[in-house]
Structures are given as structure tokens and as C-alpha cells.
Scaffold this active site. Structure first.
Site, PDB file in Angstrom:
ATOM      1  N   GLY A 103       4.254  11.590  -2.654  1.00 43.27           N
ATOM      2  CA  GLY A 103       3.573  10.936  -1.543  1.00 43.27           C
ATOM      3  C   GLY A 103       4.164   9.560  -1.335  1.00 43.27           C
ATOM      4  N   CYS A 104       3.502   8.724  -0.522  1.00 43.11           N
ATOM      5  CA  CYS A 104       4.005   7.381  -0.250  1.00 43.11           C
ATOM      6  C   CYS A 104       3.603   6.461  -1.394  1.00 43.11           C
ATOM      7  CB  CYS A 104       3.472   6.871   1.074  1.00 43.11           C
ATOM      8  SG  CYS A 104       3.979   7.886   2.453  1.00 43.11           S
ATOM      9  N   VAL A 105       4.415   6.437  -2.450  1.00 46.09           N
ATOM     10  CA  VAL A 105       4.043   5.664  -3.638  1.00 46.09           C
ATOM     11  C   VAL A 105       4.860   4.384  -3.737  1.00 46.09           C
ATOM     12  CG1 VAL A 105       3.141   7.518  -5.047  1.00 46.09           C
ATOM     13  CG2 VAL A 105       5.581   7.121  -4.977  1.00 46.09           C
TER      14      VAL A 105
END
Lengths: 105, 382
Positions: A103-105
Site C-alpha cells: 500500500g502507500c507506506v
């Protein structure tokens, strides 16, 4: 993909040092991550986090949300960071052999 | 290159560790006039495109020269920006929320030398390093994303499309001839990082093929339930697959006729890549805004369903944008944003005057609220 070795066992890892296959997890892997993460000594609390993560992953196929991990281990997030300076994702999940967080980490 | 330590000791990572100190406080970097007159500004004026003056209650003035920035810039370029600020502005400067650069001086006679200095600077290829503009009813900088420079989910490039578009609209960056300001934004996939969903014109990277499934590695690399729940149309379900060598592995099954190529599953699961040279391209959207001046904020709407990636200059994309900007500047009333104008003349007229094709792709079909976007009225123009 890179291979790392610890106490005679070799592990396949990705570029961020996560285990490529959960099934290849052994206690040597924990020792390897301990050195990588700069944790001085593993105590029961570290093992409790690792065990909770693995139980949850085997049962549900995902890593638990941070709040769930806190509730299951009874450790506040601050304490999890004291145990694993890199945090629950990069530190604890890596040590437990779980897949890399996405994901958008 | 040989390793040079910063003083950090990898054997004791937590020793002398400084944390949670936050950013530097903004007022440390105020120019004198700003510090003195903070909260006491009386009025402002746009003297010419790119140059503003703010007058304080005390009579103090501050002149701001706004110049375009490429957003993606080297330290050499930042050093040059600092050198200009040292020379003209006592070492002070700021960046705007659209990544323009603003140089501020405290008297009118300092403006001309600053402007002349900025205008004289060009890259070896001929591009202006610091084009002055971006104020008032014109086109200012394009808010954009990472593209092929750095991201792993893009369907198009960011810096490339933005440079091509900005070259096309450069006259409007240096001018204020439009009915109202025209915000252009760019996002390289429909995560829509930035402002594409609320911009007058938006460029959006788009896929047209379902993901490929790497069955062998999927269960090892992915948390399957996350990939299943990442899908907005429920096209993904868990499945057991037998590999060529006979081993049975856990994986997922993608129902291709339900997939609309959003790429969310790839974000959650590295074994579902979907980028494709011919499949990927650009969607154009129009009519969004964030301010509540006169009309409420609006989402932008899809107006061009697909344009191919045409590296390195994206001619059909810049052509469609050019047509929209032209039709808008000719048709809209003063103060009317692009979305306000399209709403007033009706979207059927918008497509006519912009010479854009209306295709079935533009008709909303996502869940219940799609119904609200259809015309439930006999009010329309032939």
C-alpha cells in the site's frame, strides 16, 4: 533475489530484507533480524509479539492492524516501538517472517 | 565511493537519537517586512503577471515576484535559487502550494533588477529557468506526481506530460487573459495523488488491461484477503491454483469482465502487475474547483476517455487541452471557472464547442449514485 545466511541456514530475502517465503521461517531467522534491527537481546515480550503475529497470519492470511496487535499483546504502540525500534511493520512483521507491508507506506 | 560516517553508530542505533522535533518553525524564515507586518496587511494588487504588491496598514510594501518551478529539481538548481535570494532578497524566498517560487523585495526599485536577473537565466537547452508569471486569471503551475521517475503504479509519466502541457500553455502562464484562473493538475494513476479530482483541467494516467497474476509467488508475497478487499468492483476472489510442476498454491482469480483496471490490487499485492505499453494512457477530466467563490466546490468530470501515451511530447493530449482552454477563454464570462461555464452552457454544448467526442465511457456506471449523473429532465439542447 538475495540470499542471507545465519547459523548455517540460508534464507531468500527481498531488497528490504523481508523473508520471501513465510514457510522458510526458523528461529535462526529471528536471530538474523535481531542483528539487522539493532535489538540487543530478545526477551519474552519480543517473542510474544512474534507469536501473536504468526498466529494471526496463519489464521487470517493478513497481518493484524496495529490496534488489533496492541489489543492481543496488551502492549501499547509506544511499547511495541521500544521492543522493535523500526516499528510493528518493518521490525516485528519482518522478524515474524510475514510478507512485506504493501500500500502507500 | 568510500563510506563517510555522519556519526551514527549502527551498533547502537538508539544512542543519541533525536526524534519528534517536527519541522522548523515558519517564522524563523520570515523576511523582515513580513515579520513586522504579520496580520496587519491592508490590501494587495497584481502589478503585472507574476508580480504582486502587498501594502500593510503601516504603509510598508512588499513586492512578490512569482516564477515557475519544475518541482522536480536538483540541488544545483536550488543553490541557484538561493543565490538569487541572497543577491536580491536578503536570503529569503518561499515556495507556493503549486510549487512556484516567490522572491520578495521590500521596495519598488528592487523589482526591476530582480526581474531582469530572473529573465536572463536559461538552461543550456533554451528553457527559461525562472519564467515570471502564474498570477491572476491565467494558468499557473501544474500540480503533479511522480510518474516513471519514482513510482511503481503509474500508467503514464508525470514530469514529461507536465512539461509538454506547460509548453503548450506557456503564454497563459505569463498572461492573465482568461475569464478566471485555470488550474491544471496531473496524476499518473487513479490514486489521484494531488488535485486532479478538483481541478479545472486534469490529466490522469489510466490502464486498460486487467492485472497479470503471478500464481507462483502470490501467496508468498501478498496477504490475499487484502488483495480481495482492495477491489472496488469485487472482481477478485481467492482461489487454489495448480502450478505447472503440480504443486497446489493459494492464489486469486480475477473476473476480467468485472475489472475496470484501477490497479488497487497491485498496490496491495506485488504479484498482480498491470502496467502495459499499449494499454496504458491518459484520461482527461475537466470542471473541478476547490474554492467556494460564487459556486460550491466541484469534482472534475471525465471528458476524454482515453488518449495514448505518446512519449515524449504527448501531442494528442496537449491538443485536447488546447481545444478546451481555447473554447473556455472564448465562451466563458468574467470570473467563471471552467466548471461553472460548462454547467451554464450545458455539458452537451461543452463537448460541441471543445470539439471532443462523447463516448459511452463517460457515462457513470459505478454503483447507485451513477443514476444521479444521468439526465432526468427534458431540458437539453439539440
Amino acid at each position: 533475489m538475495a540470499t542471507v545466511e545465519m547459523n548455517g541456514t540460508s534464507f531468500e530475502v527481498d531488497e528490504d530484507g523481508f523473508l520471501l517465503d513465510y514457510k522458510s521461517f526458523t528461529n535462526d531467522w529471528v536471530e538474523y533480524v535481531r542483528q539487522q534491527e539493532g535489538i540487543d537481546e530478545l526477551n519474552d515480550e519480543h517473542w510474544k509479539v512474534v507469536n501473536v503475529l504468526q498466529d494471526y497470519y496463519e489464521k487470517n492470511g493478513i497481518a493484524p492492524m496495529v490496534r488489533v496487535l496492541s489489543k492481543l499483546t496488551k502492549y501499547k504502540l509506544k511499547h511495541i516501538y521500544e521492543l522493535f525500534p523500526s516499528g510493528p511493520g518493518k521490525g516485528a512483521c519482518k522478524m515474524a517472517g510475514l510478507p512485506k507491508p504493501t500500500g502507500c507506506v | 565511493m568510500a563510506f563517510i560516517s555522519s556519526g551514527y553508530n549502527p551498533d547502537k542505533p538508539m544512542e543519541n537519537r533525536i526524534t519528534d522535533i517536527g519541522p522548523r518553525k515558519y517564522d524563523e524564515f520570515y523576511p523582515e517586512v513580513i515579520k513586522k507586518n504579520k496580520g496587519k496587511w491592508s490590501h494587495h494588487e497584481i502589478l503585472e503577471p507574476g508580480v504582486l504588491v502587498h501594502v500593510a496598514e503601516s504603509g510598508d510594501e512588499i513586492y512578490t515576484v512569482r516564477v515557475g518551478g519544475a518541482r522536480l529539481m536538483s540541488t544545483t538548481h536550488i543553490n541557484e535559487i538561493c543565490e538569487i535570494a541572497d543577491k536580491h532578497c536578503d536570503g529569503h524566498l518561499r515556495f507556493t502550494t503549486r510549487n512556484n517560487i516567490e522572491f520578495m523585495v521590500d521596495s519598488k526599485d528592487k523589482v526591476e533588477p530582480l526581474k531582469n536577473d530572473l529573465k536572463s537565466r536559461k538552461f543550456a537547452g533554451g528553457s527559461f529557468k525562472f519564467p515570471i508569471g502564474g498570477t491572476g486569471a491565467g494558468v499557473t503551475n501544474i500540480v503533479h506526481t511522480q510518474g516513471w521517475i519514482h513510482c511503481h503504479t503509474p500508467a503514464t509519466d508525470a514530469s514529461g506530460t507536465v512539461k509538454a502541457t506547460m509548453d503548450e500553455l506557456f503564454a497563459d502562464f505569463q498572461d492573465q487573459r482568461l475569464p478566471a484562473q485555470l488550474r491544471v493538475s496531473m496524476a499518473c494513476c487513479l490514486n489521484m495523488c494531488g488535485a486532479v479530482h478538483c481541478s479545472d483541467i486534469a490529466i490522469l494516467g489510466y490502464h486498460r488491461k486487467p492485472p497479470m497474476i503471478d500464481h507462483e509467488y502470490l501467496d508468498k508475497l501478498c496477504e490475499i484477503p487484502l488483495a480481495v478487499s482492495a477491489c472496488p468492483t469485487a472482481a477478485i476472489k481467492p482461489a487454489k491454483v495448480t502450478l505447472e510442476d503440480g504443486t497446489e498454491v493459494k492464489s486469486v482469480d480475477v473476473k476480467n469482465e468485472r475489472c475496470m483496471f484501477c490497479g488497487n490490487c497491485y498496490t496491495m499485492c506485488p504479484s498482480l502487475p498491470l502496467a502495459d505499453t499499449e494499454g496504458d494512457g491518459i484520461v482527461l477530466m475537466a470542471g473541478g474547483k476547490v474554492s467556494n467563490r460564487i459556486s460550491d466546490p466541484k469534482f472534475s468530470k471525465v471528458v476524454v476517455a482515453f488518449l495514448p501515451n505518446e512519449m515524449p511530447r504527448w501531442p494528442s493530449m496537449t491538443d485536447a487541452i488546447h481545444k478546451m482552454v481555447n473554447a473556455y477563454s472564448n465562451g466563458a464570462n468574467k470570473y467563471e471557472r471552467l466548471g461553472d461555464w460548462a454547467d451554464r452552457i450545458g455539458w452537451e454544448k461543452f463537448f460541441e464547442v471543445c470539439e471532443l467526442d462523447f463516448t459511452h465511457h463517460l457515462i457513470d456506471d459505478f454503483r447507485q449514485q451513477a443514476y444521479m449523473s444521468w439526465r432526468q429532465s427534458t431540458q437539453f439542447k439539440f
